[in-house]
Enzyme design. Structure first.
Site, mmCIF file in Angstrom:
data_model
loop_
_atom_site.group_PDB
_atom_site.id
_atom_site.type_symbol
_atom_site.label_atom_id
_atom_site.label_comp_id
_atom_site.label_asym_id
_atom_site.label_seq_id
_atom_site.Cartn_x
_atom_site.Cartn_y
_atom_site.Cartn_z
ATOM 1 N N VAL A 1 -5.292 0.376 3.365
ATOM 2 C CA VAL A 1 -5.499 -1.072 3.226
ATOM 3 C C VAL A 1 -6.799 -1.337 2.462
ATOM 4 O O VAL A 1 -6.835 -2.143 1.531
ATOM 5 C CB VAL A 1 -5.507 -1.757 4.614
ATOM 6 C CG1 VAL A 1 -6.003 -3.191 4.520
ATOM 7 C CG2 VAL A 1 -4.107 -1.707 5.235
ATOM 8 N N LYS B 1 -2.274 -1.918 15.913
ATOM 9 C CA LYS B 1 -1.658 -1.123 16.968
ATOM 10 C C LYS B 1 -2.583 -0.961 18.150
ATOM 11 O O LYS B 1 -3.794 -0.908 17.985
ATOM 12 C CB LYS B 1 -1.394 0.276 16.425
ATOM 13 C CG LYS B 1 -0.215 0.349 15.535
ATOM 14 C CD LYS B 1 0.309 1.773 15.551
ATOM 15 C CE LYS B 1 1.605 1.828 14.814
ATOM 16 N NZ LYS B 1 1.387 1.765 13.368
ATOM 17 N N LYS C 1 -5.072 10.906 1.414
ATOM 18 C CA LYS C 1 -5.237 9.556 1.954
ATOM 19 C C LYS C 1 -6.528 8.991 1.357
ATOM 20 O O LYS C 1 -7.611 9.536 1.572
ATOM 21 C CB LYS C 1 -5.316 9.645 3.483
ATOM 22 C CG LYS C 1 -5.546 8.311 4.162
ATOM 23 C CD LYS C 1 -5.546 8.485 5.682
ATOM 24 C CE LYS C 1 -6.254 7.312 6.347
ATOM 25 N NZ LYS C 1 -6.533 7.572 7.759
ATOM 26 N N SER D 1 -12.467 1.635 11.136
ATOM 27 C CA SER D 1 -11.794 1.756 9.842
ATOM 28 C C SER D 1 -12.519 0.978 8.751
ATOM 29 O O SER D 1 -12.994 -0.143 8.976
ATOM 30 C CB SER D 1 -10.361 1.235 9.956
ATOM 31 O OG SER D 1 -9.765 1.205 8.670
ATOM 32 N N ALA D 2 -12.563 1.580 7.570
ATOM 33 C CA ALA D 2 -13.147 0.897 6.403
ATOM 34 C C ALA D 2 -12.343 -0.347 6.026
ATOM 35 O O ALA D 2 -12.823 -1.188 5.259
ATOM 36 C CB ALA D 2 -13.225 1.865 5.226
ATOM 37 N N ASP D 3 -11.133 -0.468 6.566
ATOM 38 C CA ASP D 3 -10.325 -1.673 6.297
ATOM 39 C C ASP D 3 -11.079 -2.943 6.711
ATOM 40 O O ASP D 3 -10.961 -3.984 6.062
ATOM 41 C CB ASP D 3 -9.002 -1.643 7.089
ATOM 42 C CG ASP D 3 -8.057 -0.547 6.639
ATOM 43 O OD1 ASP D 3 -8.348 0.134 5.644
ATOM 44 O OD2 ASP D 3 -7.012 -0.378 7.314
ATOM 45 N N GLU E 1 0.825 -1.223 0.000
ATOM 46 C CA GLU E 1 0.000 0.000 0.000
ATOM 47 C C GLU E 1 0.853 1.264 0.000
ATOM 48 O O GLU E 1 2.073 1.198 0.195
ATOM 49 C CB GLU E 1 -0.925 0.001 1.220
ATOM 50 C CG GLU E 1 -0.170 -0.105 2.542
ATOM 51 C CD GLU E 1 -0.778 0.689 3.670
ATOM 52 O OE1 GLU E 1 -1.180 1.844 3.439
ATOM 53 O OE2 GLU E 1 -0.825 0.154 4.789
ATOM 54 N N ASP F 1 -15.914 5.436 15.249
ATOM 55 C CA ASP F 1 -14.788 5.351 14.308
ATOM 56 C C ASP F 1 -14.333 3.897 14.141
ATOM 57 O O ASP F 1 -13.670 3.333 15.004
ATOM 58 C CB ASP F 1 -13.633 6.229 14.806
ATOM 59 C CG ASP F 1 -12.528 6.386 13.768
ATOM 60 O OD1 ASP F 1 -12.540 5.640 12.761
ATOM 61 O OD2 ASP F 1 -11.658 7.249 13.963
HETATM 62 N N1 PSU Z 1 -1.829 1.365 10.844
HETATM 63 C C1 PSU Z 1 -0.479 1.429 10.890
HETATM 64 N N2 PSU Z 1 0.188 2.079 9.901
HETATM 65 C C2 PSU Z 1 -0.468 2.659 8.852
HETATM 66 C C3 PSU Z 1 -1.902 2.562 8.798
HETATM 67 C C4 PSU Z 1 -2.518 1.901 9.806
HETATM 68 O O1 PSU Z 1 0.101 0.925 11.820
HETATM 69 O O2 PSU Z 1 0.171 3.257 7.975
HETATM 70 C C5 PSU Z 1 -2.645 3.141 7.622
HETATM 71 C C6 PSU Z 1 -3.051 2.019 6.660
HETATM 72 O O3 PSU Z 1 -2.975 2.499 5.336
HETATM 73 C C7 PSU Z 1 -4.498 1.774 7.039
HETATM 74 C C8 PSU Z 1 -4.946 3.169 7.397
HETATM 75 O O4 PSU Z 1 -5.273 1.210 6.006
HETATM 76 O O5 PSU Z 1 -3.857 3.736 8.071
HETATM 77 C C9 PSU Z 1 -6.184 3.163 8.242
HETATM 78 O O6 PSU Z 1 -6.721 4.435 8.322
HETATM 79 P P1 PSU Z 1 -8.158 4.637 8.960
HETATM 80 O O7 PSU Z 1 -8.003 4.253 10.399
HETATM 81 O O8 PSU Z 1 -8.477 6.105 8.775
HETATM 82 O O9 PSU Z 1 -9.102 3.733 8.222
HETATM 83 MN MN MN Z 2 -11.557 6.155 10.862
#
Ligand code: PSU
Ligand code: MN
Length: 301
Positions: free
Chosen positions: A103, A156, A83, A137-139, A22, A135
């Site tokens: 992701v 994390k 992003k 994540s869409a992941d 990614e 909140d």
């Molecule tokens: N967690 C990490 N390092 C990262 C990310 C997440 O330890 O770089 C990045 C990844 O690209 C992940 C994104 O898909 O952050 C998630 O963002 P959000 O929580 O806004 O969905």
């Molecule tokens: Mn989010």
């Protein structure tokens, strides 16, 4: 529709192993120049293991599958790269913007390109305080519906790990541990939480992926690979840094897509860059495992 790197295209046509990477981690997850160095070392590690790397990003509205080293350098340097998660893709395509794929967005693109294995550092998840913020994540949604296997070092502790696991269970996503029963927590090998199954070899992962695809059980698989012991961080140090970063985030009123990049940056600053070094090591470790699984999967297909 995509700009596929000719080397990647040829490898896919010949059923040779390809590993996707990614670009949010490059543009929004690490500072320059360590971001670029890490991306290039991860690619080289994949090559050394006998697979072809394909770093994903959006350039001028075109999804690129397999960026050049020069493009990776630009993703590390430019300040105007947004992003990009799944929801952002059509707008970035239409407006001919540059996007660093999360992701979720990377899975969406590589699923269309027919790449099975995708390596990253950590995935997004359910955030702490979700009762107030909602909140998530869409992941996690993407893992439930897109046919791509993601290799990571767990999630994390900036996240709510128990709730992240519950969500994945509800969504039908298998969470597997490489040579461990315990969910790794990114900077450390332990979280106190269990993965669904322990898997001890790349070959066994490949067999599981093949069963999922052959049986049309749509969706992703999450492979969690603990950081090597010698690169682990002291739990007390990292927990303190995360708590401080979370407090600051609240005070500053940071929300939405800024949350994860802010926390990653602050944790790294607070630990004097130590967390960044661990982060680099675990990405390389994941690249190795991802390449091995991609090779085994090609042998089965
Ligand atoms: N967690 C990490 N390092 C990262 C990310 C997440 O330890 O770089 C990045 C990844 O690209 C992940 C994104 O898909 O952050 C998630 O963002 P959000 O929580 O806004 O969905
Ligand atoms: Mn989010």
């Amino acid at each position: 529709m995509f700009r596929i790197n000719p080397e990647v295209k040829k490898a896919l046509e010949e059923n040779r192993p390809v590993v996707a990477l990614e670009s949010t981690i490059i543009s929004h997850g690490m500072p320059y120049p360590k971001n670029v160095q890490t991306a290039l070392i991860a690619e080289q590690t994949i090559r050394d293991m006998g697979a072809i790397p394909a770093t994903i990003g959006i350039i001028n509205g075109d999804p690129v599958v397999g960026m050049t080293p020069e493009e990776i350098e630009e993703f590390g340097k430019r300040k105007d790269i947004v992003k990009a998660s799944r929801r952002d893709l059509p707008i970035i395509y239409a407006k001919k913007m540059w996007g660093a794929t999360t992701v979720a967005a990377t899975m969406a693109i590589v699923g269309q390109a027919g790449i099975e294995i995708f390596v990253t550092g950590g995935i997004g998840g359910v955030h702490r305080g979700v009762e107030k913020t909602m909140d998530v994540s869409a992941d996690l949604q993407e893992l439930s519906k897109t046919n791509v296997t993601v290799v990571c070092a767990g999630a994390k502790a900036i996240l709510d790990l128990p709730r992240t696991l519950e969500y994945l269970e509800t969504m039908g996503v298998p969470v597997l541990g490489y040579q461990t029963n315990e969910l790794p927590a990114f900077y450390s090998r332990k979280s106190g939480l269990k993965v669904d199954y322990r898997v001890d070899s790349a070959k066994e992962f490949a067999q599981i992926i093949k069963e999922k695809r052959d049986n049309h059980l749509e969706g992703g698989i999450l492979i969690t690979n603990p950081i090597p012991q010698e690169f682990e961080m002291d739990k007390e140090v990292i927990d303190k840094a995360i708590d401080q970063a979370l407090r600051e985030m609240d005070e500053l009123g940071i929300k939405g897509k800024e949350t994860t990049p802010f926390l990653l940056r602050r944790v790294s600053e607070i630990t004097g860059g130590d967390s960044l070094e661990s982060n680099i090591k675990l990405v390389v470790n994941n690249a190795k495992l991802g390449a091995q699984i991609a090779k085994e999967y090609c042998n089965l297909k």
